[in-house]
Design a protein around this motif. Structure first.
Motif, PDB file in Angstrom:
ATOM      1  N   GLY A 147      49.289  38.738  29.076  1.00 50.75           N
ATOM      2  CA  GLY A 147      50.704  38.422  28.905  1.00 50.75           C
ATOM      3  C   GLY A 147      51.589  39.654  28.873  1.00 50.75           C
ATOM      4  O   GLY A 147      52.771  39.597  29.214  1.00 50.75           O
ATOM      5  N   GLU A 148      51.033  40.790  28.484  1.00 51.67           N
ATOM      6  CA  GLU A 148      51.842  42.005  28.330  1.00 51.67           C
ATOM      7  C   GLU A 148      51.505  43.104  29.330  1.00 51.67           C
ATOM      8  O   GLU A 148      52.225  44.088  29.427  1.00 51.67           O
ATOM      9  CB  GLU A 148      51.676  42.547  26.905  1.00 51.67           C
ATOM     10  CG  GLU A 148      50.229  42.886  26.553  1.00 51.67           C
ATOM     11  CD  GLU A 148      50.015  43.145  25.082  1.00 51.67           C
ATOM     12  OE1 GLU A 148      49.952  44.326  24.699  1.00 51.67           O
ATOM     13  OE2 GLU A 148      49.916  42.153  24.337  1.00 51.67           O
ATOM     14  N   LYS A 149      50.419  42.935  30.087  1.00 51.24           N
ATOM     15  CA  LYS A 149      49.975  43.960  31.031  1.00 51.24           C
ATOM     16  C   LYS A 149      49.627  43.313  32.364  1.00 51.24           C
ATOM     17  O   LYS A 149      49.320  42.132  32.417  1.00 51.24           O
ATOM     18  CB  LYS A 149      48.737  44.685  30.492  1.00 51.24           C
ATOM     19  CG  LYS A 149      49.012  45.376  29.174  1.00 51.24           C
ATOM     20  CD  LYS A 149      47.764  45.955  28.572  1.00 51.24           C
ATOM     21  CE  LYS A 149      48.033  46.517  27.193  1.00 51.24           C
ATOM     22  NZ  LYS A 149      48.915  47.655  27.168  1.00 51.24           N
ATOM     23  N   LYS A 150      49.655  44.131  33.407  1.00 51.71           N
ATOM     24  CA  LYS A 150      49.184  43.648  34.700  1.00 51.71           C
ATOM     25  C   LYS A 150      47.665  43.764  34.689  1.00 51.71           C
ATOM     26  O   LYS A 150      47.124  44.853  34.511  1.00 51.71           O
ATOM     27  CB  LYS A 150      49.784  44.473  35.835  1.00 51.71           C
ATOM     28  CG  LYS A 150      49.322  44.032  37.201  1.00 51.71           C
ATOM     29  CD  LYS A 150      50.011  44.800  38.298  1.00 51.71           C
ATOM     30  CE  LYS A 150      49.562  44.247  39.647  1.00 51.71           C
ATOM     31  NZ  LYS A 150      50.283  44.851  40.748  1.00 51.71           N
ATOM     32  N   VAL A 151      46.986  42.642  34.857  1.00 54.31           N
ATOM     33  CA  VAL A 151      45.533  42.615  34.895  1.00 54.31           C
ATOM     34  C   VAL A 151      45.114  42.202  36.297  1.00 54.31           C
ATOM     35  O   VAL A 151      45.516  41.147  36.785  1.00 54.31           O
ATOM     36  CB  VAL A 151      44.954  41.639  33.846  1.00 54.31           C
ATOM     37  CG1 VAL A 151      43.446  41.512  33.993  1.00 54.31           C
ATOM     38  CG2 VAL A 151      45.323  42.090  32.430  1.00 54.31           C
ATOM     39  N   VAL A 152      44.331  43.071  36.935  1.00 52.07           N
ATOM     40  CA  VAL A 152      43.856  42.815  38.291  1.00 52.07           C
ATOM     41  C   VAL A 152      42.341  42.702  38.232  1.00 52.07           C
ATOM     42  O   VAL A 152      41.661  43.659  37.849  1.00 52.07           O
ATOM     43  CB  VAL A 152      44.264  43.964  39.248  1.00 52.07           C
ATOM     44  CG1 VAL A 152      43.748  43.703  40.655  1.00 52.07           C
ATOM     45  CG2 VAL A 152      45.767  44.174  39.240  1.00 52.07           C
ATOM     46  N   ILE A 153      41.823  41.528  38.579  1.00 54.63           N
ATOM     47  CA  ILE A 153      40.379  41.322  38.608  1.00 54.63           C
ATOM     48  C   ILE A 153      39.968  41.198  40.066  1.00 54.63           C
ATOM     49  O   ILE A 153      40.423  40.297  40.773  1.00 54.63           O
ATOM     50  CB  ILE A 153      39.975  40.067  37.808  1.00 54.63           C
ATOM     51  CG1 ILE A 153      40.404  40.223  36.345  1.00 54.63           C
ATOM     52  CG2 ILE A 153      38.469  39.817  37.926  1.00 54.63           C
ATOM     53  CD1 ILE A 153      40.215  38.981  35.492  1.00 54.63           C
ATOM     54  N   LEU A 154      39.159  42.145  40.496  1.00 51.74           N
ATOM     55  CA  LEU A 154      38.699  42.179  41.885  1.00 51.74           C
ATOM     56  C   LEU A 154      37.228  41.792  41.911  1.00 51.74           C
ATOM     57  O   LEU A 154      36.415  42.385  41.205  1.00 51.74           O
ATOM     58  CB  LEU A 154      38.919  43.574  42.475  1.00 51.74           C
ATOM     59  CG  LEU A 154      40.375  44.056  42.429  1.00 51.74           C
ATOM     60  CD1 LEU A 154      40.484  45.522  42.814  1.00 51.74           C
ATOM     61  CD2 LEU A 154      41.248  43.187  43.323  1.00 51.74           C
ATOM     62  N   LYS A 155      36.896  40.794  42.715  1.00 52.67           N
ATOM     63  CA  LYS A 155      35.548  40.229  42.695  1.00 52.67           C
ATOM     64  C   LYS A 155      34.663  40.673  43.850  1.00 52.67           C
ATOM     65  O   LYS A 155      33.497  40.295  43.905  1.00 52.67           O
ATOM     66  CB  LYS A 155      35.627  38.704  42.663  1.00 52.67           C
ATOM     67  CG  LYS A 155      36.284  38.193  41.389  1.00 52.67           C
ATOM     68  CD  LYS A 155      35.921  36.754  41.156  1.00 52.67           C
ATOM     69  CE  LYS A 155      36.056  36.358  39.731  1.00 52.67           C
ATOM     70  NZ  LYS A 155      34.985  36.806  38.866  1.00 52.67           N
ATOM     71  N   SER A 156      35.194  41.472  44.764  1.00 54.43           N
ATOM     72  CA  SER A 156      34.393  41.918  45.901  1.00 54.43           C
ATOM     73  C   SER A 156      34.989  43.202  46.468  1.00 54.43           C
ATOM     74  O   SER A 156      36.169  43.500  46.240  1.00 54.43           O
ATOM     75  CB  SER A 156      34.381  40.848  46.995  1.00 54.43           C
ATOM     76  OG  SER A 156      35.653  40.766  47.609  1.00 54.43           O
ATOM     77  N   PRO A 157      34.186  43.940  47.233  1.00 50.68           N
ATOM     78  CA  PRO A 157      34.727  45.123  47.902  1.00 50.68           C
ATOM     79  C   PRO A 157      35.891  44.766  48.841  1.00 50.68           C
ATOM     80  O   PRO A 157      36.838  45.546  48.961  1.00 50.68           O
ATOM     81  CB  PRO A 157      33.528  45.678  48.673  1.00 50.68           C
ATOM     82  CG  PRO A 157      32.338  45.203  47.904  1.00 50.68           C
ATOM     83  CD  PRO A 157      32.730  43.841  47.388  1.00 50.68           C
ATOM     84  N   GLY A 158      35.830  43.606  49.464  1.00 47.63           N
ATOM     85  CA  GLY A 158      36.922  43.171  50.336  1.00 47.63           C
ATOM     86  C   GLY A 158      38.222  43.000  49.567  1.00 47.63           C
ATOM     87  O   GLY A 158      39.290  43.421  50.032  1.00 47.63           O
ATOM     88  N   GLU A 159      38.139  42.388  48.394  1.00 52.91           N
ATOM     89  CA  GLU A 159      39.338  42.238  47.547  1.00 52.91           C
ATOM     90  C   GLU A 159      39.865  43.602  47.127  1.00 52.91           C
ATOM     91  O   GLU A 159      41.072  43.823  47.095  1.00 52.91           O
ATOM     92  CB  GLU A 159      39.032  41.388  46.310  1.00 52.91           C
ATOM     93  CG  GLU A 159      38.947  39.910  46.588  1.00 52.91           C
ATOM     94  CD  GLU A 159      38.799  39.078  45.322  1.00 52.91           C
ATOM     95  OE1 GLU A 159      38.989  39.605  44.197  1.00 52.91           O
ATOM     96  OE2 GLU A 159      38.494  37.880  45.455  1.00 52.91           O
ATOM     97  N   ALA A 160      38.966  44.513  46.803  1.00 53.12           N
ATOM     98  CA  ALA A 160      39.385  45.860  46.401  1.00 53.12           C
ATOM     99  C   ALA A 160      40.109  46.560  47.554  1.00 53.12           C
ATOM    100  O   ALA A 160      41.154  47.188  47.346  1.00 53.12           O
ATOM    101  CB  ALA A 160      38.170  46.678  45.948  1.00 53.12           C
ATOM    102  N   LYS A 161      39.574  46.421  48.739  1.00 52.74           N
ATOM    103  CA  LYS A 161      40.195  47.041  49.916  1.00 52.74           C
ATOM    104  C   LYS A 161      41.580  46.443  50.183  1.00 52.74           C
ATOM    105  O   LYS A 161      42.539  47.171  50.443  1.00 52.74           O
ATOM    106  CB  LYS A 161      39.289  46.864  51.135  1.00 52.74           C
ATOM    107  CG  LYS A 161      39.770  47.574  52.368  1.00 52.74           C
ATOM    108  CD  LYS A 161      38.770  47.452  53.503  1.00 52.74           C
ATOM    109  CE  LYS A 161      39.260  48.248  54.701  1.00 52.74           C
ATOM    110  NZ  LYS A 161      38.284  48.231  55.793  1.00 52.74           N
TER     111      LYS A 161
END
Length: 172
Positions: A147-161
């Motif tokens: 709620g107070e921070k940007k949280v980025v959850i990346l589940k694969s190398p493709g998502e990270a790219k």
């Protein structure tokens, strides 16, 4: 994104993500492994880790990668953006083994001087058990902070790219 914490299992690619993010944002990167492992894999005491991290997070902007569960809250509470590399355990194991072969008898760029690459059963076990032992607690923390921070959850190398590629588009 001014204060970015990157977390995830061993072998997930935290240091690579930090380095690429640092290049994309023209920001200095701190690899906790480089700070908290002395030559011949002698660990820095937790109290010293806390002091160092409390100083690091006072800076106006930063990218810090690493786990260090005993001091994780320092980074998570100070960050405005948290990136969790939530990759499959088999991929993380494969990458850790591949890294150990690539850097055999050498020190990785993101590791403390005098810490030649090594791999052992306890580390492999830690990676294997990470989804069951560490991930639930991390997901709980991230949910509380979302709620107070940007949280980025990346589940694969493709998502990270795709995430990294999107940063270049946002700058235009």
């Amino acid at each position: 994104m001014k204060r970015i914490a990157i977390i995830g299992s061993g072998g997930a690619g935290k240091s690579t993500m930090a380095r690429k993010l640092g290049q994309a944002l023209n920001r200095e990167v701190t690899h906790l492994d480089a700070l908290f492992w002395k030559p011949n894999w002698v660990g820095v005491p937790r109290q010293e880790q806390m002091i160092v991290q409390n100083e690091l997070v006072k800076r106006e902007d930063w990218i810090i990668d690493g786990n260090y569960g005993g001091t994780l809250d320092i980074r998570l509470n100070a960050a405005d953006t948290i990136i969790f590399l939530d990759f499959p355990r088999l991929l993380c194991l494969y990458r850790a083994i591949k890294r150990s072969i690539r850097y055999r008898n050498k020190t990785r760029p993101d590791m403390g001087p005098g810490c030649k690459e090594k791999i052992d059963l306890p580390f492999l076990k830690w990676i294997w058990e990470y989804p069951n032992t560490r991930r639930p607690e991390i997901m709980s923390k991230l949910q509380q902070l979302s709620g107070e921070k940007k949280v980025v959850i990346l589940k694969s190398p493709g998502e990270a790219k795709r995430f990294l590629n999107s940063l270049g588009k946002n700058k235009e």
